[in-house]
Design an enzyme around this catalytic site. Structure first.
Site, PDB file in Angstrom:
ATOM      1  CE  LYS A  93       3.007  -5.847   3.913  1.00  0.00           C
ATOM      2  NZ  LYS A  93       2.634  -4.787   4.681  1.00  0.00           N
ATOM      3  CG  ASP A 129       0.358  -3.828   2.173  1.00  0.00           C
ATOM      4  OD1 ASP A 129       0.103  -4.756   3.110  1.00  0.00           O
ATOM      5  OD2 ASP A 129       1.123  -2.932   2.341  1.00  0.00           O
ATOM      6  CD  GLU A 164       7.751  -0.570   7.553  1.00  0.00           C
ATOM      7  OE1 GLU A 164       6.778  -1.230   7.170  1.00  0.00           O
ATOM      8  OE2 GLU A 164       8.103   0.495   6.924  1.00  0.00           O
ATOM      9  CG  ASP A 192      -0.393   0.049   2.444  1.00  0.00           C
ATOM     10  OD1 ASP A 192       0.932  -0.038   2.685  1.00  0.00           O
ATOM     11  OD2 ASP A 192      -1.193   0.202   3.491  1.00  0.00           O
ATOM     12  CB  SER A 193       4.356   1.509  -0.034  1.00  0.00           C
ATOM     13  OG  SER A 193       5.061   0.661  -0.883  1.00  0.00           O
TER      14      SER A 193
HETATM   15  O1  KIV Z   1       3.522  -1.045   1.590  1.00  0.00           O
HETATM   16  C1  KIV Z   1       4.562  -1.428   1.573  1.00  0.00           C
HETATM   17  O2  KIV Z   1       5.491  -1.412   0.745  1.00  0.00           O
HETATM   18  C2  KIV Z   1       5.207  -2.396   2.795  1.00  0.00           C
HETATM   19  C3  KIV Z   1       6.649  -2.526   2.844  1.00  0.00           C
HETATM   20  C4  KIV Z   1       7.370  -1.488   2.947  1.00  0.00           C
HETATM   21  C5  KIV Z   1       6.804  -3.782   3.956  1.00  0.00           C
HETATM   22  O3  KIV Z   1       4.345  -2.521   3.549  1.00  0.00           O
END
Ligand code: KIV
Length: 269
Positions: free
Chosen positions: A111, A81, A179, A42-43
């Protein structure tokens, strides 16, 4: 085809590699490079969708990005995610949202940014066949509550992290992202549980590592202190786009070889 049980079995073996991707070409390249797992993080909220944080990202947006990645990765295990508030409130809604990532978008697993509230849900999802990757330490979806600071730095929160890692393993999670926690906590969690830990700023003793692709290839403007860049894609994009602009403005593009003429059209005007 790689399954969650194959990833789970790799704890303590060769280091596992995981990288984020949010689109088809990046997924293809990560797959060609032999990356074990692709995380549709979700980044994407900050890195692709122009939001200031991950909080506004919707289930529809994640399903669309995950679909692009899952259709393009032949070998890598694809993890979607789950965005903020798509789980954690109502179990039925959570199962429906997680189910969409697998059924509709083609992810291999989901995730969940984890805490005490995700233990039961992890149990339920894994029971019905949706593999879950847990995520402890810094969990950006809680940024309004905790801020984006290193987690697990005092004894109490370090113990809580170890306990939650155990609880998620028992609930059936196939692996755990850790993290931005101290390296000795990363090592302690890795020692304590049998599922693979995937670290991001969690030291060298985790079973694997994950980074955002933007940092790895040098697309982001900034690199986190625990991260590293192996390329300068941002610089290459800037040079290529500036070269194109310059050639159009100078008349160098399009040249003869980029144009075609039809004799039959000579009399049209
Ligand atoms: O959203 C994401 O990219 C993440 C990673 C930084 C583990 O959760």
């Amino acid at each position: 085809m790689v399954r969650a049980k194959d990833i789970r079995a790799k704890a303590g073996e060769e280091p596992l590699t995981m990288i984020t991707a949010y689109d088809a070409p990046t997924a293809e390249v990560a797959d060609e490079a032999g990356i074990d797992m692709i995380l549709v993080g979700d980044s994407a909220g900050n890195l692709r969708l122009g939001y200031d944080s991950t909080l506004p990202v919707s289930v529809d947006e994640m399903a669309s990005l995950t679909g692009a990645v899952a259709r393009s990765a032949d070998d890598a295990f694809v993890v979607a995610d789950m965005p903020f508030l798509s789980y954690g409130a109502d179990e039925g809604d959570a199962i429906e949202n997680c189910g969409r990532m697998v059924k509709e978008a083609g992810a291999d697993a989901v995730k969940l940014e984890s805490g005490p509230h995700t233990v039961e849900l992890t149990d339920r999802l894994t029971d019905i066949g949706v593999p879950v990757q847990a995520h402890l330490g810094l969990t950006p979806q809680r940024e309004n509550e905790t801020g984006l600071f290193r987690q697990g730095t005092d004894e109490e929160s370090a113990r809580e992290t170890v306990e939650l890692a155990r609880a998620h393993e028992e609930a059936g999670a196939f692996s755990l992202v850790l993290e931005h926690v101290p390296a000795n906590l990363g090592a302690a969690v890795t020692d304590t549980i049998d599922i693979p830990t995937i670290g991001i700023g969690a030291g060298p003793d985790c079973d694997g590592q994950v980074l955002t692709v933007d940092e790895v290839i040098g697309l982001s403007e900034r690199t986190a202190p625990f991260s590293k860049k192996w390329g300068d894609v941002r610089g290459e994009m800037r040079d290529a786009i500036a070269g194109y602009k310059q050639d159009v403005e100078s008349g160098a593009f399009p040249a003869e070889e980029h144009s075609h003429y039809e004799d039959d059209l000579d009399d049209v005007y």
